[in-house]
Write an enzyme that holds these catalytic residues in place. Sequence first.
Site, mmCIF file in Angstrom:
data_model
loop_
_atom_site.group_PDB
_atom_site.id
_atom_site.type_symbol
_atom_site.label_atom_id
_atom_site.label_comp_id
_atom_site.label_asym_id
_atom_site.label_seq_id
_atom_site.Cartn_x
_atom_site.Cartn_y
_atom_site.Cartn_z
ATOM 1 N N CYS A 52 -36.504 28.704 11.163
ATOM 2 C CA CYS A 52 -35.431 29.279 9.778
ATOM 3 C C CYS A 52 -35.990 28.344 8.847
ATOM 4 O O CYS A 52 -36.156 28.624 7.516
ATOM 5 C CB CYS A 52 -34.235 29.105 10.084
ATOM 6 N N HIS A 103 -28.600 27.379 11.219
ATOM 7 C CA HIS A 103 -29.414 28.605 10.693
ATOM 8 C C HIS A 103 -29.145 28.651 9.347
ATOM 9 O O HIS A 103 -28.322 28.199 8.763
ATOM 10 C CB HIS A 103 -28.992 29.525 11.486
ATOM 11 N N HIS A 115 -34.712 35.758 6.663
ATOM 12 C CA HIS A 115 -34.678 34.321 7.452
ATOM 13 C C HIS A 115 -35.791 34.685 8.682
ATOM 14 O O HIS A 115 -36.116 35.676 8.946
ATOM 15 C CB HIS A 115 -33.342 34.356 8.068
#
Length: 155
Positions: A52, A103, A115
Amino acid sequence: MKKAFISLVAGVMIFAGGGSVFAAQTPLNESIDQVIGTPYKWGGTTEKGFDCSGFIIYIFDQFKVDLPRTSSSQAETGTEVSQDELREGDLVFFNTSGKGVSHAGIYVGDGKFAHSSSSKGVVISKLSDSYYKERYVTARRVVSSETYASVMKSE
């Protein structure tokens, strides 16, 4: 069979939309479009695979925006922004591990963010999806006003 059908429908939707998952093409959207579907790779920072934060670094490097390597470090960069004041290019952060920010993604407007998902690779998801809504932590604005004009200039 279900996966094949979903992939087919997604492909038709992208093809019907001129190849883009975005309504308006901007330099940021074009950069993201080019890597949609790239597989997830832990520690990855290239088109061969992204994690990510590596995905975020890859996209923002194209606009000469320097960011730290990890999502937790990225969450301390720039200026905090409330969720109701998000603009395209802001970074959004989530606690998916139960141990703090783990994340991150790039807000692309309309309640959505791009993402690198560990299960699906680079995708667009909704902040309102129950998984992300329950794990949302913060957002940061990392793009200056000057850079924002070049990142979001519609073509």
